[in-house]
Design a protein around this motif. Structure first.
Motif, mmCIF file in Angstrom:
data_model
loop_
_atom_site.group_PDB
_atom_site.id
_atom_site.type_symbol
_atom_site.label_atom_id
_atom_site.label_comp_id
_atom_site.label_asym_id
_atom_site.label_seq_id
_atom_site.Cartn_x
_atom_site.Cartn_y
_atom_site.Cartn_z
ATOM 1 N N THR A 64 0.044 0.642 5.132
ATOM 2 C CA THR A 64 -0.058 2.099 5.011
ATOM 3 C C THR A 64 1.041 2.570 4.066
ATOM 4 O O THR A 64 2.009 1.849 3.821
ATOM 5 N N THR A 71 -4.709 7.102 -1.349
ATOM 6 C CA THR A 71 -5.452 8.247 -0.823
ATOM 7 C C THR A 71 -6.225 8.917 -1.951
ATOM 8 O O THR A 71 -5.708 9.080 -3.059
ATOM 9 N N ASP A 72 -7.458 9.296 -1.666
ATOM 10 C CA ASP A 72 -8.293 9.949 -2.681
ATOM 11 C C ASP A 72 -7.698 11.278 -3.124
ATOM 12 O O ASP A 72 -7.902 11.715 -4.253
ATOM 13 N N SER A 73 -6.963 11.929 -2.222
ATOM 14 C CA SER A 73 -6.386 13.239 -2.550
ATOM 15 C C SER A 73 -5.397 13.130 -3.701
ATOM 16 O O SER A 73 -5.247 14.062 -4.501
ATOM 17 N N TYR A 119 3.267 8.730 -7.152
ATOM 18 C CA TYR A 119 2.474 8.712 -5.920
ATOM 19 C C TYR A 119 3.326 9.094 -4.712
ATOM 20 O O TYR A 119 2.931 9.938 -3.889
ATOM 21 N N LEU A 132 3.238 12.171 -1.941
ATOM 22 C CA LEU A 132 3.164 11.982 -0.483
ATOM 23 C C LEU A 132 4.310 12.685 0.233
ATOM 24 O O LEU A 132 4.120 13.251 1.326
ATOM 25 N N GLU A 184 3.382 13.277 4.161
ATOM 26 C CA GLU A 184 2.677 12.087 4.649
ATOM 27 C C GLU A 184 3.613 10.890 4.801
ATOM 28 O O GLU A 184 3.270 9.927 5.485
#
Length: 294
Positions: A44, A4-6, A80, A84, A89
């Motif tokens: 994902t 994810t770019d975020s 990472y 999340l 997420e």
């Protein structure tokens, strides 16, 4: 899409990571994504599980990746997934129970006994006080196995000629006694006589410079490297190599690990056991060179 770019923005703007560091995180995550998409059509973040991570580790090991490289990549993934989890997420961190491959510890570098004999018996260290002192330092390291800091910290009062014992102050100011033989006693007495004649004003230090002050670590490291270079071509030529040489020689000549542990001032026997591996590697070399079917 796994990445994810975020997350990259978070590293760049909130954590103030350098762009090169962020790029490395990105490449690590994309590398896992590429591996995972060969097994899962659309990967994902929540689709990554511990089994996939373990398979990725095995894949990297099969390709010859070093343990340090694999652990760095796993560190990127851990950062990472913590990100999340905080954002809700994902509900599970697939790396929670993952342990990376252990780094293999390099075996200690040491000199063969014949090289040490040649250095101490045949090599010219030069005339005068410095030559005598430098020879004494090499001999002291080899005969006692003491650390660089311990040798520099020696005072005259720490050397007891009557009992043939040296009092050494090691890590965390822990003291221990190291016995010495007649040969080292003769060498030390000779050095003391030369030193006292050549250096008029001195500190309490046993080993001194020409001005009478205690030696610096860099001076000792330099003289050890210079003199070891006269008999060996190994890349590492430090005082610690002489400590390893002492321990290996003791083990090869019948000393038990417990005694070597005490002489070296190790806290744990596990630290001393590295020398059994060193000796075994030496035995393998001898076997491979000598046995007709090796």
């Amino acid at each position: 899409m796994l990445l994810t770019d975020s997350f990259l923005d978070y590293l760049l703007y909130e954590r103030n990571y350098a762009e090169s560091t962020v790029k490395r995180y990105q490449m690590d995550i994309l590398e896992l994504q590429k591996f995972g998409e060969e097994q899962i059509e659309e990967l994902t973040p929540s689709g990554v599980d511990a089994e996939l991570i373990r398979e990725w580790i095995i894949f990297m090991m099969d390709r010859g990746c070093a343990p340090a490289t694999i652990n760095r990549k796993l560190s990127s993934l851990r950062t990472y997934y913590k990100f999340l989890l905080r954002r809700g997420e994902v509900e599970v961190d697939p790396l929670q129970k993952i342990t990376g491959p252990k780094k293999t510890k390099p075996l200690p570098v040491f000199l063969r006994e014949k090289d040490m004999d040649r250095l101490l018996d045949d090599i010219d260290f030069g005339e005068g006080f410095e030559g005598c002192r430098d020879h004494m330092i090499i001999e002291m390291f080899y005969a006692t196995g003491m650390r660089l800091s311990e040798l520099i910290g020696l005072d005259d009062e720490d050397v007891d000629f009557s009992t043939s014992l040296i009092k050494v102050t090691g890590k965390r100011n822990k003291q221990r006694l190291i016995p010495f033989d007649e040969e080292l006693k003769r060498s030390m007495r000779e050095y003391v006589n030369v030193r006292n004649e050549a250096v008029s004003v001195r500190s309490d230090a046993f080993f001194v410079r020409e001005n009478g002050k205690r030696l610096y670590p860099s001076i000792v490291s330099s003289l050890v490297k210079r003199n070891l270079s006269k008999v060996v071509t190994v890349k590492k030529r430090s005082p610690h190599v002489l400590r390893h040489t002492f321990a290996t020689a003791m083990l090869n000549n019948g000393a038990d690990l417990g005694s070597i542990k005490e002489l070296l001032g190790h806290e744990s026997l596990a630290t001393t056991e590295i020398y059994t591996h060193t000796t075994f590697e030496e035995l393998k070399k001898v076997y491979n060179q000598a046995h007709p079917r090796a």
